[in-house]
Structure formats: structure tokens, C-alpha cells
Design an enzyme around this catalytic site. Structure first.
Site, PDB file in Angstrom:
ATOM      1  CB  CYS A  67     -17.701  23.939  -3.863  1.00 34.08           C
ATOM      2  SG  CYS A  67     -18.737  22.794  -2.952  1.00 34.08           S
ATOM      3  CG  ASP A 464     -19.091  68.533  -2.768  1.00 34.96           C
ATOM      4  OD1 ASP A 464     -19.741  69.480  -2.289  1.00 34.96           O
ATOM      5  OD2 ASP A 464     -17.850  68.446  -2.719  1.00 34.96           O
TER       6      ASP A 464
END
Length: 786
Positions: A67, A464
Site C-alpha cells: 500500500c 487553432d
């Protein structure tokens, strides 16, 4: 939400987590360490140590590391040691890679052992199968462990039930009492041996995690005479942990499935012409590979023979197969549905588009979202605070509440079980990974939980024009013969001249008007104006408006037609002889079929679209109007686009930028969130932006915003749910009757609830646009992607 602070998104080695939260391993792109071989091996190979050819990071197995709390402890233990270049953690496999000179490793291992862990070296010369087993125990050993775990826990539960039965029904004699205690002890041992090992290790290191709390609580309950309840709690806890781990694995495996997309072998043409099945990692760039219908493409390449329809959904998210013929790119992991293709390999197994996607997704799992960092900090304070409360109850309850010492101690033990913030801590990584996986399935590569969560804050997005809103390729959209003459013959004259030119506008005319070509003599290119040549004994000119005007051939009627086309953003080319105009051709960069829908979706989500382009203002306005964008800025150099992004940030707030990732790099860097379009096979696009749209579908931008809103909503639902359940049971534990049964159900039940809630995002796929979620979002509610 400025991207300038993105460095803060990286894992914090000093952070403390008080629960084994099953969060994804924190992996940097440079840290990924995997053996060569199938699946994962192709995603990222062993990174050589600088200056030591043929070597890689030393790899160790640490059985008690599974963990992030334990990972953080190891990181802190290794921080003071100089010479360590990088660390790579595989929590599920319980392995650690240390990239450091050989003389540094003994000190590193001593520091790890001092922290309470026992590293075991993994042999560098292990076979592929052995290394795969070590790196992915969930594929081999984990299956055995899970199977064994189920039977062991089932037996533990049966023993716990037997202990409860003996407690209720057996005669009140010492013999039966000892028998009940023995049965309970066996149940605790079967279900909690691993818990005790980790709990004791954590307590020896002065850490309070779920294993430490459960070990103390169950042991205390056993010794105060609550042995049937202690056995049942440990059995239920073990079962809940197993269910929870399997549920969390589902989120991880949603992304891990990418590893299995590309096949292990490729059919490669040999020098003598024969075809031999070869492991993909042994196929050299430039080799010729054959893939039949129904087979997956093993490597990136360019088609050299054949044609077929390729399903690119695994890489780009496109729902419709794409026709491929000679010269077209193909990507590893895609499916050749029809026809047989031969292609030239353009990237090795560890550098394919799929491999780069996997590496980027793994890196994304290692970055923590803002909500996750908040939860981690909260949990580090919360658990010790509740432990102190439990201690206060054990000591103070007999004096303040009139309880016996055993009753007060029992209440304190119940509080310890409730104390673990497992549900709280586990909810964020599961939710974020589910969101990342849902995006990846749609061909959207999000480079971290920070970007996934922050996309919901966008107020404006700049696009764009060329290659983003439009196709990026000029097309002939209209043409008309001018004056008298045979239209077919006029077209033939124009096409014959256009076919000789390498200019994109001429190429668009030639491509749109197929047919025979006439011989052109004395062909001459006129830079900035057009081309000239003699066709069937007449001198012809094919060129732009300015050049025809200079020749004095533009009358009022011609000028009117040209201005009408130019106001629509079209580039006009004229065919003329020495005395008059013969034909007018209008060429334009057309908008993508999905652009209009994409803009509508963004507006519905409350995001303002703006278009930026280097083209003239008339073209900008024309293309923007077709897409539904009201704010269009033309004649912008890359530096000017950056300034516009700054202005938008001041006006709107959080601003995104969508471009091709090359000439838009300054604007992408300035924007709060950068979207690179067409990332499939494009290194620059994949590196330059926070989010990569693997195909050119502009609708994905709106889908990211909608998914971000859903992810944020689920994150806070889980936080409220976890804390709410904890608060209720904390009150019940102190002031009313709350048993250890109730405590374990409160803790693990909450964990399972938040995991299940987070996994809902795995279903977050959309059809056209942003589906039905856009409407409620526009009305001020939360957008949910279905």
C-alpha cells in the site's frame, strides 16, 4: 488552476497515509521497470542505467509492501542516501526498482531493513515467465492466492459462526468456554494472520494503519471476553478486504487491459521472401510485416501493400473502421477487419503509439488530483485524532459515564475499528483511475488526475483553426467556367496545368477533378503567383487573384465573384490565357464534420469557444461562422496566440487551448489546460499537452469537460458518504450501543459503497456529442457522461 503549478501534482514522498488504500502505484515515465516479453513488456522496457550499458535498475521484492503508506515509508528511508537516481514501485507486485550505482545499493537495502521491511533481490537473469510472474502476481500467483484466500476466509467465517454458537448455546463451563475461545482463536488466525504481521510491523514503526488498528481492537476484544465477536469481526474484515480488493482491481484492469491489445508475435518477411512468426520485441524497424483480416496489428507501421478497414477504436476511440491503403499509417493494437495488409515497421515494440499511451496513462495514475491530496492530508490527521479519542473514552468513560472498565475498553475498541479512514482514502484513487480509464476508452489520453479534475473549471477554450476546427487540407469547393467555351475542355486545360504544380492549392484542384491530362510544354512556376505553360498550342496561366489583376484581366464582374468567394474564406485560383479569364476555382480548408457539434456541446456546458488562426480575418470569420464560433481572431503569429490566451484568462478565467501541439506550443503552455489534437503516432502532440485527443474529433474536448464534472461530483459524493457514515457510528460508539459488528460493517461497508460509486465512471462512454448530460449541465446542474 494554472499549469505552472503542475509540479505539485507529483507524488509527495513525505505524505502520510494511514490506510492501505489500494491506490494505483505512483510511477513516473522514467521509472517504469518491466522485463521484455509479452503485454506489459512492450509497454515499457527496462530503462538502462546511464553510463552502464546493458544494465537496469536493481529490482527487489518486499512482501510486506502493498500500500502507498508503506511505499511512502520506504521513500522517506531512502531520501538521505545520495546516488539514487530513481525509484520504481509496483505495489501490486510488491516490487521495488532502485536505479543507483552498485556501491550505493548496500546502504539503500540497510535503510529499507531499518524501516522494518525485508527486501529480497530478484535475479537479473530470470526468464521472461519468471519475471512476468514476479511483476504481475495477479496473473499467476495472485490467482492461487485469491483462490486459497477465499477458502481460508470461508473456513474462518465458519469457525467464527461456531464460536458464536458455542457462546450462546454451550453450557457455562470452563471446558466449553475454552473450546469456544480455541475455535475463535483459530478463526482469527485463519482470517487475520497477514493483518497481524503487518499490524505488528506498523506498530513497531510507530504507524497507525488499518492493520495496526484491527490488530489492537481484535486482540483487546478477545482478552476482555468478547472472543466470539472478535473472531466474527476479523473474518468479516478479511472477506470485505478481499471483495474490496477485487472491486478496486476492476478499476485498475480497465487500464491494464491496454497491455493486452497488441499480439506477442508478428509475421515478418525474411530475406528469402518467406514469412516467419517472430516475437514483436525482436522485430526491427524497417521490417515488413503481414497482418490478415481479423488479426490485431502488432506494431506501428506504414502500409506498403494491400488495403483494408482497420478498427482503430482501441487507440483513437473512433467507432467506425478506417480504410487503409498504401501509404497510410497503422498502429499497434488496432484490428484489421477486412483485407490483407503488409506494412513497413516504423517503431520498435517499446516505442509504438500504444506503448507511449500506456506509459503516459501509468504516469497519470501516479499523479494525485487536488481532492486526493486533500483527503490524504485529512486522513493523516484524522486517524491519530480518533485514536486519542478512543484512549480518552477508555480512561474517562468510567468516571464521566458510569461505565465499568471493561465496558469503557470495549467502546474504545469499537472506536478503533471505526477510526480507519479506509473508505475516505480509497474513494479518490478509484474514482480518478475510473475516470482516466473511461477517457482512454474514448481515445482521450489525460495525463493526470489533476487535469481530469480541473477540466470542469474551464470557462473558455481557444481552438487553432487549421487541422483542429478544419481538416487542415485544402479542397476544391466550387469552380465555374467563365465566358464562352466548352466547360469540359476548360476543366481539362486547368487540370493539366494543376497536375504539374506541387502547390497545395493546385494539388486540391487536380485531386478533385480526375480524368485525362494533356501534355504541358514550357511549364514555368511563378513563385507567389501561380504556374504557366503551353497546352494545345495556347499559353495558359493558372494563378491567384493578384497575378491575374496584374495582367489586367480582372473586370468588375470577375472582381465581384472573387470577393464573394474570399469573404467566405476561400482561396481563389483563375485559369486565363493572354486575353481573358477562362475559369474560376475556389479552394478552402473545410471544417471537420464534427466541429459544429463540438462547439454546440461546449456552449451547452457553459464554455465559450474562441478560434485563433494565422489566416486573414475574412477567412477566420467565415470558418468560425460555419463552426458556430462568434469570436474569431485572424492574422496571429504563434507569439500573438499566446497573448490572446493571456487576455482570455483575464476575461473568462480558466482557459483551455486546443491545437496540433507543434506551432501552437506557446499557447498550449500558457493555457490552464492544453489539448493536443491527433495524437496517434505524434510524439510532439503527446508530449506538449495535458490532454491528448488521439484522433481529430473535436467533440472529445466537450466530453473531457463533462467527464471532469462527473468525476468531481463522484469524488465529493464519496467523501460525504464516507465521513457521514463515520460520524454516525462515532456518535453511536461513544453515546449509545455500537458493537464491533456494527463498526466493521460501517468501515468496510462504506469502503465498498465508495468503490462501487467510483466504478460507475467506467461506464462513462458517449455516442454523438456529450450525450444527454449536456442539457442538465447547461441548466446549471452537474453533467454526467453516460
Amino acid at each position: 488552476m494554472s499549469r505552472k503549478s503542475s509540479s505539485n501534482d507529483k507524488p509527495d514522498p513525505t505524505s502520510q497515509q494511514t490506510c492501505c488504500d489500494h491506490s494505483p502505484p505512483e510511477i513516473s515515465a522514467a521509472d517504469v521497470v518491466r522485463p521484455p516479453g509479452s503485454g506489459a513488456a512492450r509497454a515499457a522496457s527496462v530503462t538502462p542505467v546511464a553510463g552502464v550499458p546493458g544494465t537496469g535498475p536493481a529490482r527487489f521484492r518486499i512482501d510486506t509492501m502493498d500500500c502507498t503508506a508503506e511505499e511512502a515509508e520506504i521513500r522517506r528511508a531512502l531520501e538521505p542516501i545520495s546516488g539514487i537516481r530513481s525509484l520504481s514501485f509496483q505495489l501490486r507486485a510488491r516490487t521495488l526498482g532502485i536505479d543507483a550505482p552498485a556501491e550505493v545499493l548496500p546502504a539503500a537495502l540497510a535503510a529499507i531493513r531499518k524501516a522494518g521491511f525485508s527486501p529480497e533481490a530478484i535475479q537479473a537473469d530470470a526468464t521472461v515467465e519468471e519475471q512476468t510472474r514476479e511483476d504481475h502476481p495477479d496473473v499467476h500467483d495472485h490467482e492461487h492466492e485469491v483462490g486459497g484466500g477465499i477458502w481460508r476466509l470461508a473456513l474462518a467465517l465458519a469457525m467464527a459462526v461456531a464460536a458464536e454458537a458455542l457462546s450462546y448455546f454451550a453450557p457455562e463451563t470452563q471446558l466449553w468456554k475454552f473450546a469456544g475461545m480455541a475455535v475463535a482463536a483459530v478463526a482469527i488466525w485463519l482470517a487475520g494472520l497477514d493483518v497481524y504481521k503487518k499490524g505488528v510491523a506498523a506498530l513497531m514503526r510507530g504507524k497507525l494503519n488499518i492493520n495496526a488498528l484491527m490488530s489492537v481492537a481484535v486482540t483487546g476484544a478477545f482478552f476482555i471476553g468478547q472472543w466470539p465477536e472478535a473472531a466474527m469481526v476479523m473474518a468479516l474484515y478479511g472477506i470485505a478486504e478481499l471483495i474490496e480488493a477485487r472491486a478496486v482491481d476492476r478499476a485498475r484492469n480497465a487500464i491494464k487491459g491496454l497491455l493486452d491489445l497488441a499480439p506477442d508475435q508478428a509475421l515478418v518477411q525474411q530475406t528469402g521472401g518467406q514469412w516467419v512468426a517472430t516475437p514483436v520485441q525482436a522485430v526491427a524497424v524497417g521490417a515488413t510485416v503481414r497482418v490478415g483480416p481479423g488479426q490485431r496489428v502488432p506494431l506501428d507501421g506504414v502500409v506498403t501493400r494491400g488495403n483494408g478497414a482497420v478498427n482503430q477504436a482501441p487507440v483513437t476511440g473512433e467507432s467506425i473502421p478506417v480504410d487503409k491503403t498504401v501509404g497510410d499509417p497503422v498502429y499497434a493494437g488496432t484490428i484489421n477487419e477486412t483485407g490483407e495488409l503488409e506494412f513497413r515497421v516504423t517503431a520498435g515494440a517499446t516505442n509504438t503509439t500504444l506503448a507511449r499511451i500506456i506509459a503516459a496513462v501509468e504516469k497519470a495514475q501516479g499523479t494525485r488530483a487536488p481532492t486526493q491530496r486533500f483527503v490524504d492530508r485529512f486522513a493523516a490527521i484524522y486517524t491519530p485524532a480518533v485514536f486519542l479519542i478512543a484512549l480518552a473514552v477508555a480512561i474517562g468513560a468510567p468516571f464521566l459515564m458510569g461505565l465499568t472498565w471493561l465496558e469503557a475498553l470495549y467502546k474504545a475498541l469499537v472506536l478503533l475499528v471505526i477510526a480507519c479512514p479506509c473508505a475516505l482514502v480509497i474513494s479518490t484513487p478509484v474514482t480518478v483511475v475510473s475516470g482516466l480509464a473511461a477517457a482512454a476508452r474514448r481515445g482521450i489520453l489525460i495525463k493526470g488526475g489533476t487535469y481530469l479534475e480541473s477540466a470542469r473549471l474551464l470557462k473558455a477554450v481557444a481552438f487553432d483553426k487549421t487541422g483542429t476546427v478544419t481538416e487542415g487540407k485544402p479542397k476544391l469547393v466550387d469552380w465555374m467556367p467563365w465566358g464562352t467555351g466548352n466547360p469540359a475542355q476548360t476543366q481539362l486545360l486547368a487540370v493539366s496545368l494543376a497536375a504539374r504544380s506541387d502547390h497545395p492549392v493546385s494539388g486540391a484542384i487536380a485531386a478533385a477533378l480526375p480524368g485525362d491530362r494533356l501534355q504541358v510544354q514550357d511549364f514555368t512556376a511563378l513563385p507567389g503567383r501561380g504556374v504557366e505553360g503551353t497546352v494545345e498550342q495556347q499559353r495558359l496561366f493558372l494563378g491567384n487573384h493578384r497575378a491575374v489583376h496584374e495582367r489586367g484581366l480582372c473586370g468588375p464582374e470577375v472582381e465581384a465573384v472573387l470577393q464573394a468567394h474570399e469573404h467566405q474564406g476561400r482561396t481563389v485560383t483563375l485559369l486565363a490565357n493572354a486575353t481573358r479569364v477562362l475559369a474560376i476555382f475556389a479552394v478552402a480548408d473545410t471544417i471537420r464534420p464534427t466541429s459544429e457539434q463540438a462547439i454546440r456541446d461546449l456552449k451547452a456546458l457553459g464554455v465559450t469557444p474562441v478560434m485563433l488562426t494565422g489566416d486573414n480575418n475574412a477567412t477566420a470569420r467565415a470558418i468560425a461562422a460555419q463552426a458556430g464560433i462568434t469570436d474569431a481572431r485572424g492574422e496571429l503569429l504563434p507569439e500573438a496566440k499566446l497573448e490572446v490566451i493571456k487576455q482570455m484568462q483575464q476575461r473568462y478565467g480558466a482557459t483551455g487551448m486546443a491545437g496540433d501541439g507543434i506551432n501552437d506550443a506557446p499557447a498550449l503552455a500558457q493555457a490552464d489546460l492544453g489539448f493536443a489534437m491527433g495524437g496517434a503516432g505524434t510524439d510532439t502532440a503527446m508530449e506538449s499537452a495535458d490532454i491528448v485527443i488521439m484522433n481529430d474529433d473535436l467533440r472529445r474536448v466537450a466530453e473531457v469537460v463533462a467527464l471532469s464534472k462527473s468525476t468531481h461530483s463522484v469524488l465529493w459524493q464519496n467523501i460525504v458518504l464516507a465521513l457521514g457514515i463515520k460520524a454516525v457510528f462515532l456518535v453511536l460508539a461513544v453515546f449509545a450501543s455500537a458493537t464491533m459488528w456494527m463498526a466493521v460493517f460501517a468501515d468496510m461497508g462504506a469502503s465498498l459503497l465508495v468503490v462501487a460509486n467510483g466504478l460507475r465512471l467506467l461506464r462513462a462512454t458517449t455516442g454523438e456529442g456529450v450525450c444527454k448530460a449536456v442539457a442538465p449541465a447547461a441548466a446549471g446542474g452537474h453533467a454526467h457522461v453516460h
